[in-house]
Write a protein that holds these residues in place. Sequence first.
Motif, PDB file in Angstrom:
ATOM      1  N   ARG A  30       0.898  -1.252   0.173  1.00  0.00           N
ATOM      2  CA  ARG A  30       0.010   0.141  -0.021  1.00  0.00           C
ATOM      3  C   ARG A  30       1.031   1.295  -0.125  1.00  0.00           C
ATOM      4  N   CYS A  31       1.933   1.272   0.805  1.00  0.00           N
ATOM      5  CA  CYS A  31       2.900   2.267   0.859  1.00  0.00           C
ATOM      6  C   CYS A  31       3.487   2.668  -0.526  1.00  0.00           C
ATOM      7  N   ARG A  32       3.974   1.457  -1.279  1.00  0.00           N
ATOM      8  CA  ARG A  32       4.492   1.607  -2.547  1.00  0.00           C
ATOM      9  C   ARG A  32       3.437   2.261  -3.547  1.00  0.00           C
ATOM     10  N   ALA A  33       2.228   1.743  -3.518  1.00  0.00           N
ATOM     11  CA  ALA A  33       1.108   2.259  -4.341  1.00  0.00           C
ATOM     12  C   ALA A  33       1.014   3.645  -4.024  1.00  0.00           C
ATOM     13  N   VAL A  34       0.962   4.203  -2.910  1.00  0.00           N
ATOM     14  CA  VAL A  34       0.761   5.662  -2.590  1.00  0.00           C
ATOM     15  C   VAL A  34       1.968   6.437  -3.002  1.00  0.00           C
TER      16      VAL A  34
END
Length: 101
Positions: A30-34
């Motif tokens: 999720r952090c990589r997507a954000v």
Amino acid sequence: MSYAIFQYAAIALILAWSLGFAAQRLFPHRCRAVQAQLAQHLTTSPHAALRALGAKLAPQQTASGAGCGNDEGCSTCGTCSPAPPPAGNVHPLVFHPRPKR
């Protein structure tokens, strides 16, 4: 008075860094997507400084790593499927009841 403001600002920065670090450790996909969404938004900015920041924030892709492009599934970039479990090495778990005394 200024010492108290500095202290609150330092605590706020430490807390924000800690929350960001914990989020990256607990929710890496999720952090990589954000991060990718933010970088993509910044690279379309009319300002050169924001475009440069967006280019630096863009997550690195593992295009030439082992498992990319074939079905081995390294799962580091999120586009591959996970690797299938090895066949034949599966042993079912069997519970045996204790003998009664």
